[in-house]
Motif scaffolding. Structure first.
Motif, PDB file in Angstrom:
ATOM      1  N   MET A   1       0.814  -1.178   0.000  1.00 50.83           N
ATOM      2  CA  MET A   1       0.000   0.000   0.000  1.00 50.83           C
ATOM      3  C   MET A   1       0.871   1.260   0.000  1.00 50.83           C
ATOM      4  O   MET A   1       0.563   2.215  -0.700  1.00 50.83           O
ATOM      5  N   LEU A   2       1.929   1.258   0.803  1.00 53.79           N
ATOM      6  CA  LEU A   2       2.809   2.431   0.839  1.00 53.79           C
ATOM      7  C   LEU A   2       3.460   2.679  -0.511  1.00 53.79           C
ATOM      8  O   LEU A   2       3.622   3.822  -0.924  1.00 53.79           O
ATOM      9  N   LYS A   3       3.816   1.599  -1.207  1.00 52.72           N
ATOM     10  CA  LYS A   3       4.412   1.745  -2.531  1.00 52.72           C
ATOM     11  C   LYS A   3       3.434   2.421  -3.483  1.00 52.72           C
ATOM     12  O   LYS A   3       3.817   3.323  -4.224  1.00 52.72           O
ATOM     13  N   LYS A   4       2.176   2.016  -3.438  1.00 58.33           N
ATOM     14  CA  LYS A   4       1.175   2.626  -4.318  1.00 58.33           C
ATOM     15  C   LYS A   4       0.976   4.102  -3.988  1.00 58.33           C
ATOM     16  O   LYS A   4       0.860   4.936  -4.884  1.00 58.33           O
ATOM     17  N   LEU A   5       0.935   4.422  -2.697  1.00 58.19           N
ATOM     18  CA  LEU A   5       0.791   5.820  -2.295  1.00 58.19           C
ATOM     19  C   LEU A   5       1.988   6.638  -2.760  1.00 58.19           C
ATOM     20  O   LEU A   5       1.844   7.743  -3.282  1.00 58.19           O
ATOM     21  N   HIS A   6       3.182   6.090  -2.564  1.00 61.81           N
ATOM     22  CA  HIS A   6       4.405   6.786  -2.962  1.00 61.81           C
ATOM     23  C   HIS A   6       4.457   6.948  -4.474  1.00 61.81           C
ATOM     24  O   HIS A   6       4.814   8.021  -4.976  1.00 61.81           O
ATOM     25  N   ASP A   7       4.120   5.902  -5.196  1.00 64.65           N
ATOM     26  CA  ASP A   7       4.145   5.969  -6.659  1.00 64.65           C
ATOM     27  C   ASP A   7       3.116   6.958  -7.206  1.00 64.65           C
ATOM     28  O   ASP A   7       3.302   7.504  -8.290  1.00 64.65           O
ATOM     29  N   SER A   8       2.042   7.191  -6.448  1.00 66.80           N
ATOM     30  CA  SER A   8       1.032   8.149  -6.904  1.00 66.80           C
ATOM     31  C   SER A   8       1.421   9.592  -6.592  1.00 66.80           C
ATOM     32  O   SER A   8       0.694  10.517  -6.944  1.00 66.80           O
ATOM     33  N   GLY A   9       2.555   9.785  -5.926  1.00 63.46           N
ATOM     34  CA  GLY A   9       3.051  11.132  -5.673  1.00 63.46           C
ATOM     35  C   GLY A   9       2.892  11.608  -4.238  1.00 63.46           C
ATOM     36  O   GLY A   9       3.289  12.718  -3.911  1.00 63.46           O
ATOM     37  N   LEU A  10       2.308  10.789  -3.389  1.00 60.87           N
ATOM     38  CA  LEU A  10       2.130  11.181  -1.990  1.00 60.87           C
ATOM     39  C   LEU A  10       3.444  10.997  -1.236  1.00 60.87           C
ATOM     40  O   LEU A  10       4.099   9.965  -1.343  1.00 60.87           O
ATOM     41  N   ARG A  11       3.836  12.006  -0.496  1.00 62.58           N
ATOM     42  CA  ARG A  11       5.076  11.961   0.282  1.00 62.58           C
ATOM     43  C   ARG A  11       4.760  12.113   1.760  1.00 62.58           C
ATOM     44  O   ARG A  11       3.682  12.566   2.148  1.00 62.58           O
ATOM     45  N   ALA A  12       5.725  11.771   2.597  1.00 59.34           N
ATOM     46  CA  ALA A  12       5.551  11.840   4.047  1.00 59.34           C
ATOM     47  C   ALA A  12       5.194  13.257   4.477  1.00 59.34           C
ATOM     48  O   ALA A  12       4.333  13.455   5.342  1.00 59.34           O
ATOM     49  N   GLU A  13       5.817  14.245   3.870  1.00 61.99           N
ATOM     50  CA  GLU A  13       5.549  15.636   4.237  1.00 61.99           C
ATOM     51  C   GLU A  13       4.084  15.998   4.003  1.00 61.99           C
ATOM     52  O   GLU A  13       3.501  16.764   4.771  1.00 61.99           O
ATOM     53  N   HIS A  14       3.499  15.465   2.942  1.00 61.81           N
ATOM     54  CA  HIS A  14       2.087  15.739   2.658  1.00 61.81           C
ATOM     55  C   HIS A  14       1.203  15.201   3.781  1.00 61.81           C
ATOM     56  O   HIS A  14       0.251  15.864   4.199  1.00 61.81           O
ATOM     57  N   CYS A  15       1.511  14.016   4.249  1.00 62.91           N
ATOM     58  CA  CYS A  15       0.716  13.413   5.326  1.00 62.91           C
ATOM     59  C   CYS A  15       0.904  14.178   6.633  1.00 62.91           C
ATOM     60  O   CYS A  15      -0.054  14.351   7.386  1.00 62.91           O
ATOM     61  N   TYR A  16       2.123  14.608   6.906  1.00 59.50           N
ATOM     62  CA  TYR A  16       2.359  15.390   8.118  1.00 59.50           C
ATOM     63  C   TYR A  16       1.608  16.719   8.067  1.00 59.50           C
ATOM     64  O   TYR A  16       1.027  17.152   9.069  1.00 59.50           O
ATOM     65  N   MET A  17       1.595  17.352   6.904  1.00 55.26           N
ATOM     66  CA  MET A  17       0.843  18.598   6.766  1.00 55.26           C
ATOM     67  C   MET A  17      -0.658  18.352   6.933  1.00 55.26           C
ATOM     68  O   MET A  17      -1.354  19.151   7.566  1.00 55.26           O
ATOM     69  N   ALA A  18      -1.140  17.241   6.379  1.00 56.40           N
ATOM     70  CA  ALA A  18      -2.558  16.904   6.528  1.00 56.40           C
ATOM     71  C   ALA A  18      -2.894  16.637   7.994  1.00 56.40           C
ATOM     72  O   ALA A  18      -3.964  17.012   8.480  1.00 56.40           O
ATOM     73  N   GLY A  19      -1.982  16.004   8.725  1.00 58.50           N
ATOM     74  CA  GLY A  19      -2.195  15.766  10.152  1.00 58.50           C
ATOM     75  C   GLY A  19      -2.270  17.060  10.939  1.00 58.50           C
ATOM     76  O   GLY A  19      -3.147  17.233  11.794  1.00 58.50           O
ATOM     77  N   MET A  20      -1.366  17.976  10.652  1.00 58.11           N
ATOM     78  CA  MET A  20      -1.390  19.267  11.343  1.00 58.11           C
ATOM     79  C   MET A  20      -2.642  20.064  10.974  1.00 58.11           C
ATOM     80  O   MET A  20      -3.249  20.704  11.829  1.00 58.11           O
ATOM     81  N   ALA A  21      -3.028  19.999   9.705  1.00 57.37           N
ATOM     82  CA  ALA A  21      -4.249  20.682   9.276  1.00 57.37           C
ATOM     83  C   ALA A  21      -5.466  20.084   9.975  1.00 57.37           C
ATOM     84  O   ALA A  21      -6.401  20.806  10.349  1.00 57.37           O
ATOM     85  N   SER A  22      -5.452  18.782  10.191  1.00 56.77           N
ATOM     86  CA  SER A  22      -6.551  18.115  10.885  1.00 56.77           C
ATOM     87  C   SER A  22      -6.666  18.587  12.320  1.00 56.77           C
ATOM     88  O   SER A  22      -7.770  18.791  12.834  1.00 56.77           O
ATOM     89  N   VAL A  23      -5.545  18.781  12.977  1.00 65.52           N
ATOM     90  CA  VAL A  23      -5.560  19.292  14.348  1.00 65.52           C
ATOM     91  C   VAL A  23      -6.166  20.697  14.366  1.00 65.52           C
ATOM     92  O   VAL A  23      -7.033  21.014  15.192  1.00 65.52           O
ATOM     93  N   GLY A  24      -5.720  21.542  13.450  1.00 70.73           N
ATOM     94  CA  GLY A  24      -6.262  22.899  13.369  1.00 70.73           C
ATOM     95  C   GLY A  24      -7.739  22.910  13.003  1.00 70.73           C
ATOM     96  O   GLY A  24      -8.524  23.679  13.573  1.00 70.73           O
ATOM     97  N   LEU A  25      -8.130  22.046  12.084  1.00 70.72           N
ATOM     98  CA  LEU A  25      -9.531  21.961  11.678  1.00 70.72           C
ATOM     99  C   LEU A  25     -10.404  21.447  12.818  1.00 70.72           C
ATOM    100  O   LEU A  25     -11.534  21.898  12.998  1.00 70.72           O
ATOM    101  N   ALA A  26      -9.879  20.510  13.614  1.00 66.86           N
ATOM    102  CA  ALA A  26     -10.636  19.998  14.755  1.00 66.86           C
ATOM    103  C   ALA A  26     -10.910  21.123  15.754  1.00 66.86           C
ATOM    104  O   ALA A  26     -12.034  21.269  16.243  1.00 66.86           O
ATOM    105  N   PHE A  27      -9.888  21.908  16.040  1.00 65.96           N
ATOM    106  CA  PHE A  27     -10.071  23.017  16.973  1.00 65.96           C
ATOM    107  C   PHE A  27     -11.038  24.052  16.405  1.00 65.96           C
ATOM    108  O   PHE A  27     -11.928  24.536  17.109  1.00 65.96           O
ATOM    109  N   THR A  28     -10.872  24.373  15.122  1.00 67.35           N
ATOM    110  CA  THR A  28     -11.748  25.362  14.489  1.00 67.35           C
ATOM    111  C   THR A  28     -13.191  24.892  14.452  1.00 67.35           C
ATOM    112  O   THR A  28     -14.112  25.661  14.758  1.00 67.35           O
TER     113      THR A  28
END
Length: 71
Positions: A1-28
């Motif tokens: 699964m990770l290979k497919k995500l990586h091959d589709s262009g998703l990187r670790a930084e994108h997921c970390y940014m999405a996680g931080m955005a989720s924290v901010g969105l939860a508070f908002t």
């Protein structure tokens, strides 16, 4: 699964940014629901918890991708 995500262009930084955005969105969403809905604090808490549960998933996928990218 990770290979497919990586091959589709998703990187670790994108997921970390999405996680931080989720924290901010939860508070908002909690703050806005508490302020503008008449349902009370219970509904605001449920909105915040619902969206806040996404963050650990994004961080976990980010960690997996980071380990995959180091190979």
């Amino acid at each position: 699964m990770l290979k497919k995500l990586h091959d589709s262009g998703l990187r670790a930084e994108h997921c970390y940014m999405a996680g931080m955005a989720s924290v901010g969105l939860a508070f908002t969403s909690w703050l806005l629901s508490k302020r503008f809905e008449r349902a009370g604090i219970e509904r605001a808490d449920r909105w915040g918890i619902f969206i806040g549960e996404w963050a650990p998933t994004f961080f976990a996928i980010g960690n997996g991708l980071q380990m995959y990218e180091r190979k």
